[in-house]
Write a protein that holds these residues in place. Sequence first.
Motif, mmCIF file in Angstrom:
data_model
loop_
_atom_site.group_PDB
_atom_site.id
_atom_site.type_symbol
_atom_site.label_atom_id
_atom_site.label_comp_id
_atom_site.label_asym_id
_atom_site.label_seq_id
_atom_site.Cartn_x
_atom_site.Cartn_y
_atom_site.Cartn_z
ATOM 1 N N PHE A 221 0.826 -1.211 0.000
ATOM 2 C CA PHE A 221 0.000 0.000 0.000
ATOM 3 C C PHE A 221 0.862 1.262 0.000
ATOM 4 O O PHE A 221 0.676 2.164 -0.829
ATOM 5 C CB PHE A 221 -0.926 -0.011 1.219
ATOM 6 N N PHE A 222 1.820 1.340 0.930
ATOM 7 C CA PHE A 222 2.619 2.555 1.041
ATOM 8 C C PHE A 222 3.595 2.715 -0.126
ATOM 9 O O PHE A 222 3.976 3.842 -0.463
ATOM 10 C CB PHE A 222 3.374 2.569 2.369
ATOM 11 N N SER B 18 2.827 2.094 -3.193
ATOM 12 C CA SER B 18 2.011 2.755 -4.217
ATOM 13 C C SER B 18 1.853 4.234 -3.908
ATOM 14 O O SER B 18 1.922 5.079 -4.810
ATOM 15 C CB SER B 18 0.627 2.081 -4.287
ATOM 16 N N VAL B 19 1.661 4.551 -2.627
ATOM 17 C CA VAL B 19 1.508 5.950 -2.224
ATOM 18 C C VAL B 19 2.812 6.710 -2.458
ATOM 19 O O VAL B 19 2.805 7.865 -2.913
ATOM 20 C CB VAL B 19 1.081 6.048 -0.743
ATOM 21 N N LYS B 20 3.946 6.081 -2.152
ATOM 22 C CA LYS B 20 5.247 6.726 -2.360
ATOM 23 C C LYS B 20 5.463 7.065 -3.821
ATOM 24 O O LYS B 20 5.949 8.153 -4.160
ATOM 25 C CB LYS B 20 6.373 5.816 -1.866
ATOM 26 N N ALA C 166 3.156 7.545 -6.068
ATOM 27 C CA ALA C 166 2.188 8.553 -6.503
ATOM 28 C C ALA C 166 2.511 9.940 -5.964
ATOM 29 O O ALA C 166 2.291 10.944 -6.656
ATOM 30 C CB ALA C 166 0.781 8.144 -6.063
ATOM 31 N N THR C 167 3.058 10.018 -4.752
ATOM 32 C CA THR C 167 3.276 11.321 -4.107
ATOM 33 C C THR C 167 4.735 11.771 -4.125
ATOM 34 O O THR C 167 5.022 12.966 -4.031
ATOM 35 C CB THR C 167 2.803 11.281 -2.647
ATOM 36 N N TYR D 134 6.658 11.324 -1.720
ATOM 37 C CA TYR D 134 7.029 11.531 -0.318
ATOM 38 C C TYR D 134 7.544 10.227 0.270
ATOM 39 O O TYR D 134 6.963 9.165 0.060
ATOM 40 C CB TYR D 134 5.812 12.015 0.468
ATOM 41 N N SER D 135 8.639 10.283 1.028
ATOM 42 C CA SER D 135 9.195 9.072 1.627
ATOM 43 C C SER D 135 9.656 9.324 3.067
ATOM 44 O O SER D 135 10.653 8.764 3.512
ATOM 45 C CB SER D 135 10.369 8.550 0.792
ATOM 46 N N TYR E 210 4.952 7.456 6.865
ATOM 47 C CA TYR E 210 4.506 6.097 6.569
ATOM 48 C C TYR E 210 4.703 5.173 7.776
ATOM 49 O O TYR E 210 3.834 4.361 8.102
ATOM 50 C CB TYR E 210 5.256 5.543 5.358
#
Length: 268
Positions: free
Chosen positions: A127-128, A130-132, A134-135, A137-138, A142
């Motif tokens: 999940f994270f 995919s978010v990383k 897309a955004t 941000y790391s 998270y």
Amino acid sequence: MGKTRAFDVTTLPGFTFIAILAFVLLYAPIVTLVIYSFNGGNSVNQWGGFSLEWYAVAAQNEAVQDATARSLIIAVWASVISTALATMAALGTTRRGKFTGQTVIYVIINQPLMVPEIVTAVALLIFFSSVKVATGYSGLGYLILAHSAFCIPFAYLPIKARLEGMDTTMETAAADLYATPLQTFRYVTLPLLLPGVIAGAMLAFIISLDNVIITEFVKSAGQDTLPTYMLGQLRRALTPEVNAISTALLALTILILTLFVFVTKKRG
């Protein structure tokens, strides 16, 4: 007809021996680790005299300092977030009658307790990740969110237990005196619930502070916490510094768990 005696497991043959053996097997390695944290030599399993050298080495190690600070930041935020969500969940599941889907909600809330942690870690990783992407941000956000999600059931259980043991008379009286639901919660429910909330926050803090598997899967480069730093050291040249760090972490855990017992202890 004679009086039937209640069954007592402590009267079974060999009970005392098995109990002592279980405690020895459980705590002997921990006691050994604590003893060797005061080892003056460079070996983790050969005694070189009593010394506090490795505690000093660990305290001056910048990597340990960074990992400790990062662990505390994550644990504090995770305990605050998970406790707030657990409190709302406990209120929603205890301050009303039976309703359709109640069992499903209990299962969802307690899912991290029932599913193997490695499964939760892999799910959070996917999940994270995919978010990383897309955004871009790391950051630590998270890890904080991952720990918060995992800690919710640990905070939920003592809060729910406290709510179930609370008398609703004062809340009913507040409502009869035209207090709004928010006023009733703020001035009546929350003060009575506070020991459970504090206990839930303590438990969530400990679970987050000690977590390895979820942290290892979700963290980005340079985001080692104290447990993952220690895990990395085990793959390199092992020194009593790891024993010293482990002992300090153990002492902190015991301290908070002791406070947890006092907070949750029923008062007369």
